[in-house]
Design a protein around this motif. Structure first.
Motif, PDB file in Angstrom:
ATOM      1  N   SER A 252      30.348  48.241  37.626  1.00  0.00           N
ATOM      2  CA  SER A 252      30.774  47.584  38.856  1.00  0.00           C
ATOM      3  C   SER A 252      29.840  47.942  40.011  1.00  0.00           C
ATOM      4  O   SER A 252      29.411  47.073  40.780  1.00  0.00           O
ATOM      5  CB  SER A 252      32.207  48.000  39.190  1.00  0.00           C
ATOM      6  OG  SER A 252      32.591  47.543  40.454  1.00  0.00           O
ATOM      7  N   GLU A 253      29.509  49.212  40.132  1.00  0.00           N
ATOM      8  CA  GLU A 253      28.625  49.671  41.206  1.00  0.00           C
ATOM      9  C   GLU A 253      27.209  49.125  41.045  1.00  0.00           C
ATOM     10  O   GLU A 253      26.582  48.697  42.014  1.00  0.00           O
ATOM     11  CB  GLU A 253      28.604  51.197  41.247  1.00  0.00           C
ATOM     12  CG  GLU A 253      29.930  51.790  41.717  1.00  0.00           C
ATOM     13  CD  GLU A 253      30.006  53.296  41.514  1.00  0.00           C
ATOM     14  OE1 GLU A 253      29.064  53.901  40.952  1.00  0.00           O
ATOM     15  OE2 GLU A 253      31.039  53.874  41.922  1.00  0.00           O
ATOM     16  N   ARG A 254      26.702  49.125  39.823  1.00  0.00           N
ATOM     17  CA  ARG A 254      25.335  48.646  39.574  1.00  0.00           C
ATOM     18  C   ARG A 254      25.180  47.152  39.830  1.00  0.00           C
ATOM     19  O   ARG A 254      24.151  46.701  40.301  1.00  0.00           O
ATOM     20  CB  ARG A 254      24.918  48.941  38.130  1.00  0.00           C
ATOM     21  CG  ARG A 254      24.606  50.379  37.862  1.00  0.00           C
ATOM     22  CD  ARG A 254      24.049  50.520  36.472  1.00  0.00           C
ATOM     23  NE  ARG A 254      23.800  51.904  36.147  1.00  0.00           N
ATOM     24  CZ  ARG A 254      23.048  52.299  35.131  1.00  0.00           C
ATOM     25  NH1 ARG A 254      22.492  51.405  34.335  1.00  0.00           N
ATOM     26  NH2 ARG A 254      22.868  53.577  34.893  1.00  0.00           N
ATOM     27  N   VAL A 255      26.216  46.389  39.477  1.00  0.00           N
ATOM     28  CA  VAL A 255      26.146  44.933  39.571  1.00  0.00           C
ATOM     29  C   VAL A 255      26.611  44.425  40.939  1.00  0.00           C
ATOM     30  O   VAL A 255      26.210  43.355  41.371  1.00  0.00           O
ATOM     31  CB  VAL A 255      26.972  44.284  38.433  1.00  0.00           C
ATOM     32  CG1 VAL A 255      26.997  42.776  38.540  1.00  0.00           C
ATOM     33  CG2 VAL A 255      26.421  44.698  37.081  1.00  0.00           C
ATOM     34  N   GLY A 256      27.446  45.220  41.611  1.00  0.00           N
ATOM     35  CA  GLY A 256      27.978  44.788  42.897  1.00  0.00           C
ATOM     36  C   GLY A 256      29.157  43.853  42.758  1.00  0.00           C
ATOM     37  O   GLY A 256      29.364  42.969  43.579  1.00  0.00           O
ATOM     38  N   ILE A 257      29.916  44.040  41.692  1.00  0.00           N
ATOM     39  CA  ILE A 257      31.124  43.246  41.434  1.00  0.00           C
ATOM     40  C   ILE A 257      32.314  44.203  41.488  1.00  0.00           C
ATOM     41  O   ILE A 257      32.231  45.320  40.986  1.00  0.00           O
ATOM     42  CB  ILE A 257      31.057  42.587  40.035  1.00  0.00           C
ATOM     43  CG1 ILE A 257      29.893  41.610  39.955  1.00  0.00           C
ATOM     44  CG2 ILE A 257      32.355  41.874  39.707  1.00  0.00           C
ATOM     45  CD1 ILE A 257      29.711  41.019  38.583  1.00  0.00           C
ATOM     46  N   THR A 258      33.408  43.757  42.074  1.00  0.00           N
ATOM     47  CA  THR A 258      34.588  44.615  42.162  1.00  0.00           C
ATOM     48  C   THR A 258      35.167  44.889  40.768  1.00  0.00           C
ATOM     49  O   THR A 258      34.982  44.096  39.839  1.00  0.00           O
ATOM     50  CB  THR A 258      35.683  43.970  43.029  1.00  0.00           C
ATOM     51  OG1 THR A 258      36.132  42.776  42.388  1.00  0.00           O
ATOM     52  CG2 THR A 258      35.175  43.667  44.434  1.00  0.00           C
ATOM     53  N   LEU A 259      35.884  45.999  40.652  1.00  0.00           N
ATOM     54  CA  LEU A 259      36.535  46.333  39.376  1.00  0.00           C
ATOM     55  C   LEU A 259      37.490  45.237  38.908  1.00  0.00           C
ATOM     56  O   LEU A 259      37.483  44.889  37.721  1.00  0.00           O
ATOM     57  CB  LEU A 259      37.260  47.677  39.476  1.00  0.00           C
ATOM     58  CG  LEU A 259      36.355  48.905  39.405  1.00  0.00           C
ATOM     59  CD1 LEU A 259      37.140  50.172  39.735  1.00  0.00           C
ATOM     60  CD2 LEU A 259      35.724  49.032  38.033  1.00  0.00           C
ATOM     61  N   PRO A 260      38.300  44.657  39.807  1.00  0.00           N
ATOM     62  CA  PRO A 260      39.171  43.562  39.346  1.00  0.00           C
ATOM     63  C   PRO A 260      38.387  42.382  38.762  1.00  0.00           C
ATOM     64  O   PRO A 260      38.807  41.779  37.777  1.00  0.00           O
ATOM     65  CB  PRO A 260      39.943  43.155  40.601  1.00  0.00           C
ATOM     66  CG  PRO A 260      39.947  44.384  41.449  1.00  0.00           C
ATOM     67  CD  PRO A 260      38.622  45.049  41.193  1.00  0.00           C
ATOM     68  N   ASN A 261      37.241  42.058  39.364  1.00  0.00           N
ATOM     69  CA  ASN A 261      36.449  40.938  38.844  1.00  0.00           C
ATOM     70  C   ASN A 261      35.783  41.280  37.515  1.00  0.00           C
ATOM     71  O   ASN A 261      35.665  40.416  36.645  1.00  0.00           O
ATOM     72  CB  ASN A 261      35.423  40.478  39.883  1.00  0.00           C
ATOM     73  CG  ASN A 261      36.056  39.667  40.988  1.00  0.00           C
ATOM     74  OD1 ASN A 261      37.126  39.101  40.821  1.00  0.00           O
ATOM     75  ND2 ASN A 261      35.410  39.619  42.130  1.00  0.00           N
TER      76      ASN A 261
ATOM     77  N   SER B  17      37.138  43.236  35.374  1.00  0.00           N
ATOM     78  CA  SER B  17      38.286  43.157  34.474  1.00  0.00           C
ATOM     79  C   SER B  17      38.573  41.714  34.064  1.00  0.00           C
ATOM     80  O   SER B  17      38.869  41.433  32.901  1.00  0.00           O
ATOM     81  CB  SER B  17      39.517  43.767  35.138  1.00  0.00           C
ATOM     82  OG  SER B  17      40.629  43.690  34.293  1.00  0.00           O
ATOM     83  N   ILE B  18      38.471  40.792  35.003  1.00  0.00           N
ATOM     84  CA  ILE B  18      38.678  39.364  34.708  1.00  0.00           C
ATOM     85  C   ILE B  18      37.661  38.894  33.669  1.00  0.00           C
ATOM     86  O   ILE B  18      38.009  38.177  32.729  1.00  0.00           O
ATOM     87  CB  ILE B  18      38.597  38.528  36.005  1.00  0.00           C
ATOM     88  CG1 ILE B  18      39.847  38.766  36.848  1.00  0.00           C
ATOM     89  CG2 ILE B  18      38.427  37.040  35.700  1.00  0.00           C
ATOM     90  CD1 ILE B  18      39.763  38.213  38.260  1.00  0.00           C
ATOM     91  N   LEU B  19      36.416  39.311  33.820  1.00  0.00           N
ATOM     92  CA  LEU B  19      35.387  38.947  32.838  1.00  0.00           C
ATOM     93  C   LEU B  19      35.701  39.560  31.477  1.00  0.00           C
ATOM     94  O   LEU B  19      35.644  38.891  30.446  1.00  0.00           O
ATOM     95  CB  LEU B  19      34.006  39.413  33.303  1.00  0.00           C
ATOM     96  CG  LEU B  19      33.396  38.666  34.479  1.00  0.00           C
ATOM     97  CD1 LEU B  19      32.111  39.356  34.924  1.00  0.00           C
ATOM     98  CD2 LEU B  19      33.127  37.224  34.114  1.00  0.00           C
ATOM     99  N   LYS B  20      36.010  40.850  31.477  1.00  0.00           N
ATOM    100  CA  LYS B  20      36.268  41.559  30.217  1.00  0.00           C
ATOM    101  C   LYS B  20      37.438  40.960  29.449  1.00  0.00           C
ATOM    102  O   LYS B  20      37.421  40.909  28.219  1.00  0.00           O
ATOM    103  CB  LYS B  20      36.581  43.037  30.497  1.00  0.00           C
ATOM    104  CG  LYS B  20      35.378  43.882  30.777  1.00  0.00           C
ATOM    105  CD  LYS B  20      35.762  45.319  31.095  1.00  0.00           C
ATOM    106  CE  LYS B  20      36.755  45.844  30.132  1.00  0.00           C
ATOM    107  NZ  LYS B  20      37.202  47.201  30.348  1.00  0.00           N
ATOM    108  N   ASN B  21      38.455  40.522  30.184  1.00  0.00           N
ATOM    109  CA  ASN B  21      39.670  40.008  29.546  1.00  0.00           C
ATOM    110  C   ASN B  21      39.614  38.522  29.241  1.00  0.00           C
ATOM    111  O   ASN B  21      40.594  37.948  28.790  1.00  0.00           O
ATOM    112  CB  ASN B  21      40.883  40.330  30.421  1.00  0.00           C
ATOM    113  CG  ASN B  21      41.109  41.819  30.544  1.00  0.00           C
ATOM    114  OD1 ASN B  21      40.870  42.572  29.616  1.00  0.00           O
ATOM    115  ND2 ASN B  21      41.556  42.258  31.707  1.00  0.00           N
ATOM    116  N   GLY B  22      38.470  37.908  29.505  1.00  0.00           N
ATOM    117  CA  GLY B  22      38.314  36.499  29.175  1.00  0.00           C
ATOM    118  C   GLY B  22      39.083  35.562  30.076  1.00  0.00           C
ATOM    119  O   GLY B  22      39.367  34.424  29.701  1.00  0.00           O
ATOM    120  N   LYS B  23      39.438  36.003  31.268  1.00  0.00           N
ATOM    121  CA  LYS B  23      40.221  35.181  32.194  1.00  0.00           C
ATOM    122  C   LYS B  23      39.345  34.407  33.178  1.00  0.00           C
ATOM    123  O   LYS B  23      39.845  33.612  33.958  1.00  0.00           O
ATOM    124  CB  LYS B  23      41.198  36.055  32.980  1.00  0.00           C
ATOM    125  CG  LYS B  23      42.153  36.853  32.113  1.00  0.00           C
ATOM    126  CD  LYS B  23      43.107  35.979  31.372  1.00  0.00           C
ATOM    127  CE  LYS B  23      44.101  36.826  30.585  1.00  0.00           C
ATOM    128  NZ  LYS B  23      44.825  36.054  29.615  1.00  0.00           N
TER     129      LYS B  23
END
Length: 77
Positions: free
Chosen positions: A24-33, A35-41
């Motif tokens: 999240s820190e390296r990419v500059g994406i929030t943890l919730p976002n 998580s959305i990617l990881k969960n296929g949502k």
């Protein structure tokens, strides 16, 4: 059952021994976002975000994305 795209972020994180927080820190994406990617949502993904994920995980887009065909239309013919 519809066709779907699976994100294999967990696989790449394990291979790189990286935490979700670090990604999240390296990419500059929030943890919730993440998580959305990881969960296929996720409904969409910017190419620039995919590029950042690939840079952070030192991988190719095909390492992160997997196409899974559904069953819809398979019996028609």
């Amino acid at each position: 059952m519809e066709d779907e795209i699976i994100f294999n972020i967990d696989v790449m994180l394990a291979k790189r021994k990286m935490s979700v927080t670090e990604l999240s820190e390296r990419v500059g994406i929030t943890l919730p976002n993440i998580s959305i990617l990881k969960n296929g949502k996720a409904k969409a993904l910017k190419i620039s975000t995919l590029a950042k994920l690939c840079a952070a995980l030192d991988c190719q887009p095909g390492d992160l994305l997997e196409y899974r065909p559904g069953r819809a239309g398979k019996d028609e013919g």
